[in-house]
Design a protein around this motif. Structure first.
Motif, short mmCIF file in Angstrom:
data_model
loop_
_atom_site.label_atom_id
_atom_site.label_comp_id
_atom_site.label_asym_id
_atom_site.label_seq_id
_atom_site.Cartn_x
_atom_site.Cartn_y
_atom_site.Cartn_z
N ALA A 121 0.83 -1.22 0.02
CA ALA A 121 0.14 -0.03 -0.20
C ALA A 121 1.18 1.28 0.09
CB ALA A 121 -0.90 -0.16 1.15
N ARG A 122 1.98 1.15 0.57
CA ARG A 122 2.87 2.30 0.82
C ARG A 122 3.41 2.44 -0.67
NH1 ARG A 122 7.11 0.87 4.84
NH2 ARG A 122 8.21 2.68 4.19
N LEU A 123 3.68 1.46 -1.26
CA LEU A 123 4.45 1.39 -2.72
C LEU A 123 3.22 2.02 -3.82
CD1 LEU A 123 6.88 1.04 -4.62
CD2 LEU A 123 5.80 -1.18 -5.02
N ALA A 124 2.19 1.70 -3.52
CA ALA A 124 0.89 2.09 -4.52
C ALA A 124 0.86 3.67 -4.37
CB ALA A 124 -0.22 1.25 -4.35
N ASP A 125 0.98 3.98 -2.92
CA ASP A 125 0.65 5.45 -2.82
C ASP A 125 1.87 6.16 -3.24
OD1 ASP A 125 -0.54 7.92 -1.08
OD2 ASP A 125 1.53 7.79 -0.05
N LEU A 126 3.17 5.72 -3.05
CA LEU A 126 4.21 6.59 -3.64
C LEU A 126 4.09 6.70 -5.19
CD1 LEU A 126 8.08 6.06 -2.58
CD2 LEU A 126 7.16 6.02 -4.98
N HIS A 127 3.62 5.71 -5.86
CA HIS A 127 3.82 5.63 -7.33
C HIS A 127 2.71 6.65 -7.81
CE1 HIS A 127 3.75 3.93 -11.24
NE2 HIS A 127 2.39 3.86 -11.36
N LEU A 128 1.51 6.57 -7.22
CA LEU A 128 0.59 7.59 -7.63
C LEU A 128 1.09 9.12 -7.63
CD1 LEU A 128 -3.01 6.42 -6.11
CD2 LEU A 128 -2.08 6.18 -8.72
N ARG A 129 1.84 9.28 -6.41
CA ARG A 129 2.51 10.66 -6.19
C ARG A 129 3.57 11.21 -6.98
NH1 ARG A 129 4.65 10.82 -1.56
NH2 ARG A 129 4.32 8.81 -0.61
N VAL A 130 4.32 10.03 -7.44
CA VAL A 130 5.62 10.37 -8.28
C VAL A 130 5.26 10.29 -9.83
CG1 VAL A 130 6.34 8.00 -8.79
CG2 VAL A 130 7.94 9.72 -8.18
N LEU A 131 4.11 9.95 -10.24
CA LEU A 131 3.65 9.97 -11.48
C LEU A 131 3.87 11.43 -12.08
CD1 LEU A 131 0.68 7.61 -11.72
CD2 LEU A 131 3.01 7.29 -12.58
N PRO A 132 3.41 12.61 -11.57
CA PRO A 132 3.58 13.94 -12.31
C PRO A 132 5.12 14.15 -12.19
CG PRO A 132 1.97 13.92 -10.52
CD PRO A 132 2.48 12.56 -10.31
N LEU A 133 5.93 13.83 -11.42
CA LEU A 133 7.17 14.14 -11.54
C LEU A 133 7.92 13.24 -12.68
CD1 LEU A 133 10.05 15.10 -10.57
CD2 LEU A 133 10.43 13.30 -9.22
N LEU A 134 7.45 11.96 -12.99
CA LEU A 134 7.94 11.44 -14.20
C LEU A 134 7.73 11.75 -15.48
CD1 LEU A 134 7.03 7.69 -12.82
CD2 LEU A 134 9.25 8.88 -12.73
N ASP A 135 6.35 12.44 -15.38
CA ASP A 135 6.01 12.96 -16.71
C ASP A 135 6.75 14.12 -16.90
OD1 ASP A 135 3.78 11.37 -16.90
OD2 ASP A 135 2.77 12.62 -16.14
N ARG A 136 7.19 15.11 -15.75
CA ARG A 136 8.08 16.40 -16.06
C ARG A 136 9.51 15.82 -16.26
NH1 ARG A 136 7.27 18.18 -11.24
NH2 ARG A 136 9.32 18.66 -10.15
N LEU A 137 10.10 14.76 -15.68
CA LEU A 137 11.37 14.38 -16.24
C LEU A 137 11.50 13.83 -17.59
CD1 LEU A 137 12.25 12.36 -13.03
CD2 LEU A 137 13.30 14.30 -13.79
N GLY A 138 10.19 13.35 -18.24
CA GLY A 138 10.02 12.86 -19.54
C GLY A 138 10.27 14.27 -20.32
N ALA A 139 9.59 15.12 -20.01
CA ALA A 139 9.73 16.51 -20.83
C ALA A 139 11.04 17.04 -20.86
CB ALA A 139 8.43 17.50 -20.37
N ILE A 140 11.71 17.14 -19.77
CA ILE A 140 13.07 17.83 -19.48
C ILE A 140 14.15 16.74 -20.19
CG2 ILE A 140 14.96 18.29 -17.96
CD1 ILE A 140 12.72 18.62 -15.71
N ALA A 141 14.29 15.63 -20.36
CA ALA A 141 14.95 14.69 -21.03
C ALA A 141 14.14 13.68 -21.78
CB ALA A 141 16.04 14.30 -19.94
#
Length: 203
Positions: A121-141
């Motif tokens: 459950a902790r992993l699933a929660d972290l995953h949902l919260r990190v998704l916007p950052l992952l999208d931003r990283l993909g836009a940067i590089a």
């Protein structure tokens, strides 16, 4: 599929078979095999049994490609995103530790469903919260963009009940993909894993 993407994946994984290279690059194993054979013909990878590893020529070529790629990245935006990533990285370290070792220091033998469910459950929660950052990283590089889908795939497999996708090292597990993303971020920021480990930011 660029030489950079293929060579970097081979470097991160050390040795790859066709089926190891395919998932990170979104290829089927047959096409992955063709890519490796083409690189081998150019002397950039070397066969090792049924697998391939980078040759010295491949390492040299990859270093050139990585440096050129890094030159096209917004360094300020990347540093800000990396600082945010490091906060999530600390959380993930705690989650993976919890998956492997219980609070009393004993190995987690996965015989306590309630305990495991809490970690997942902790992993699933972290995953949902990190998704916007992952999208931003993909836009940067651009070469970071596939990590979002790879982590999503691992999380979906975990949610479906296959917990080998949490941290198994020989597959595109959540921990494996996260580690590779961290390696790419360290390189793009012009840092080293040794220095990051000294600062407590290595996974």
């Amino acid at each position: 599929m660029s030489d950079l993407a293929v060579l970097r994946t081979v470097e991160l994984k050390g040795r790859v078979r066709d089926e190891d290279l395919a998932p990170p690059l979104g290829l089927d194993p047959t096409e992955a095999g063709r890519r490796l054979a083409a690189l081998a013909a150019r002397g950039l990878v070397t066969p090792v049994g049924k697998a391939h590893r980078l040759s010295e020529e491949g390492r040299t070529q990859l270093a050139v490609l990585l440096e050129a790629d890094r030159g096209g990245v917004d360094g300020v935006a990347l540093e800000r995103a990396y600082d945010e990533f490091c906060s999530f990285n600390a959380e993930l370290k705690s989650v993976i530790t919890g998956w492997q070792v219980r609070a009393d220091g004993s190995p987690n033998d996965h015989t306590d469903p309630a305990y495991d469910a809490g970690v997942l459950a902790r992993l699933a929660d972290l995953h949902l919260r990190v998704l916007p950052l992952l999208d931003r990283l993909g836009a940067i590089a651009g070469r970071l963009a596939p990590y979002s889908g790879r982590l999503q795939n691992a999380q979906e497999r975990i949610a479906a009940g296959d917990t080998t996708w949490v941290a198994r090292p020989i597959m595109d597990s959540y921990h494996t993909v996260w580690f590779e993303l961290h390696e790419d971020l360290i390189q793009l920021c012009g840092r080293t894993r040794l220095a990051e480990a000294a600062e407590g930011r290595a996974l």
